[in-house]
Design a protein around this motif. Sequence first.
Motif, mmCIF file in Angstrom:
data_model
loop_
_atom_site.group_PDB
_atom_site.id
_atom_site.type_symbol
_atom_site.label_atom_id
_atom_site.label_comp_id
_atom_site.label_asym_id
_atom_site.label_seq_id
_atom_site.Cartn_x
_atom_site.Cartn_y
_atom_site.Cartn_z
ATOM 1 N N MET A 17 -9.556 9.943 -5.172
ATOM 2 C CA MET A 17 -10.378 9.368 -3.880
ATOM 3 C C MET A 17 -9.972 9.624 -2.347
ATOM 4 O O MET A 17 -8.912 9.443 -2.472
ATOM 5 C CB MET A 17 -10.472 7.780 -3.834
ATOM 6 C CG MET A 17 -10.791 7.099 -5.253
ATOM 7 S SD MET A 17 -12.375 7.515 -5.986
ATOM 8 C CE MET A 17 -13.277 6.533 -5.002
ATOM 9 N N TYR A 62 -13.120 1.095 1.257
ATOM 10 C CA TYR A 62 -13.776 1.653 0.188
ATOM 11 C C TYR A 62 -14.702 2.547 0.266
ATOM 12 O O TYR A 62 -15.765 2.204 1.272
ATOM 13 C CB TYR A 62 -13.975 0.434 -0.792
ATOM 14 C CG TYR A 62 -12.780 -0.102 -1.479
ATOM 15 C CD1 TYR A 62 -12.240 0.123 -2.805
ATOM 16 C CD2 TYR A 62 -12.392 -1.444 -1.179
ATOM 17 C CE1 TYR A 62 -11.303 -0.108 -3.410
ATOM 18 C CE2 TYR A 62 -11.245 -2.017 -1.876
ATOM 19 C CZ TYR A 62 -10.756 -1.303 -2.817
ATOM 20 O OH TYR A 62 -9.705 -2.052 -3.580
ATOM 21 N N ILE A 63 -14.923 3.425 -0.563
ATOM 22 C CA ILE A 63 -15.766 4.256 -0.436
ATOM 23 C C ILE A 63 -17.197 3.818 -1.155
ATOM 24 O O ILE A 63 -17.107 3.330 -2.274
ATOM 25 C CB ILE A 63 -15.537 5.769 -1.464
ATOM 26 C CG1 ILE A 63 -14.196 6.438 -0.777
ATOM 27 C CG2 ILE A 63 -16.873 6.762 -1.207
ATOM 28 C CD1 ILE A 63 -13.718 7.582 -1.525
ATOM 29 N N GLY A 110 -15.123 2.128 -6.974
ATOM 30 C CA GLY A 110 -14.311 0.802 -6.911
ATOM 31 C C GLY A 110 -12.703 1.488 -6.608
ATOM 32 O O GLY A 110 -12.623 2.719 -6.199
ATOM 33 N N ASP A 111 -11.733 0.682 -6.840
ATOM 34 C CA ASP A 111 -10.397 1.357 -6.920
ATOM 35 C C ASP A 111 -10.216 2.114 -8.175
ATOM 36 O O ASP A 111 -9.791 1.510 -9.324
ATOM 37 C CB ASP A 111 -9.293 -0.104 -6.862
ATOM 38 C CG ASP A 111 -8.138 0.437 -6.408
ATOM 39 O OD1 ASP A 111 -7.357 1.094 -7.315
ATOM 40 O OD2 ASP A 111 -7.496 -0.230 -5.642
ATOM 41 N N ALA A 112 -9.576 3.226 -7.780
ATOM 42 C CA ALA A 112 -9.543 4.055 -9.028
ATOM 43 C C ALA A 112 -8.104 3.811 -9.837
ATOM 44 O O ALA A 112 -8.109 3.983 -11.083
ATOM 45 C CB ALA A 112 -9.286 5.526 -8.590
HETATM 46 N N1 URA Z 1 -9.097 4.438 -3.012
HETATM 47 C C1 URA Z 1 -9.772 3.854 -4.237
HETATM 48 O O1 URA Z 1 -9.428 3.929 -5.291
HETATM 49 N N2 URA Z 1 -11.346 3.630 -3.977
HETATM 50 C C2 URA Z 1 -11.973 3.925 -2.772
HETATM 51 O O2 URA Z 1 -13.009 3.605 -2.787
HETATM 52 C C3 URA Z 1 -11.038 4.083 -1.778
HETATM 53 C C4 URA Z 1 -9.586 4.482 -1.867
#
Ligand code: URA
Length: 216
Positions: A138, A200-201, A206-208
């Motif tokens: 990300m 967050y994008i 989500g949170d990778a």
């Molecule tokens: N890191 C992530 O894992 N997801 C995001 O959307 C932004 C930063």
Amino acid sequence: MSDSAAEGFPNLRLVAHPLVQHKLAVLRDKTTPPIAFRQLLRELGLLLGYEITRDLPLERRPIETPIAEMQAPHLAGEITIVSILRAGLGLAEGIRELMPMAREGHIGVFRDPKSKQPQEYYVKLPEDPGRALLIDPMLATGGSAAHAIDVLIARGVPASEIRFLCLVAAPEGVSRLAEAHPEVPIVAGALDSHLDSHAYIVPGLGDAGDRLFGTL
Ligand code: URA
């Protein structure tokens, strides 16, 4: 669709290959469980790894085939795969499979919730990294990536020998890297719309790191 430089972002190359786009769509889906997420991340590492290594230099060295001697092209110089912790680990798996001869480094950075500035908590790199493939799925604000590039440059890697690989980029992060390190090319699977108020994008995935390690 062919790969393209994204309009307005000369430092960004988007990989439009149908397999990349399909796997990315499944990865984005919130119902995709961690085990499938991990597998897809590895596969995307293989596919995008092909793109990020496209222009690595070659040198000819003598070998003997069963038939004749020849000067065969080999990769020139050292290459280090550098994962930005934690989510970079998942994408780096595929790159490692492509280049088992590469060395590996790790850079841990988190964003301080108050100052919003990147805070480094771990750096382990080979003595002389050579060229660096910097990996983070990300590219959001670009703070961690810009910091990791600063670390690599401070360890003697010329900016012209660093390439950055991500899956999903936000315009904010691409702009920040273009400003801070215009010589570093970015390869990505997608350029998304924007960042939300928590960085967050959107739409993103989500949170990778949480999805990779099941820490949701
Ligand atoms: N890191 C992530 O894992 N997801 C995001 O959307 C932004 C930063």
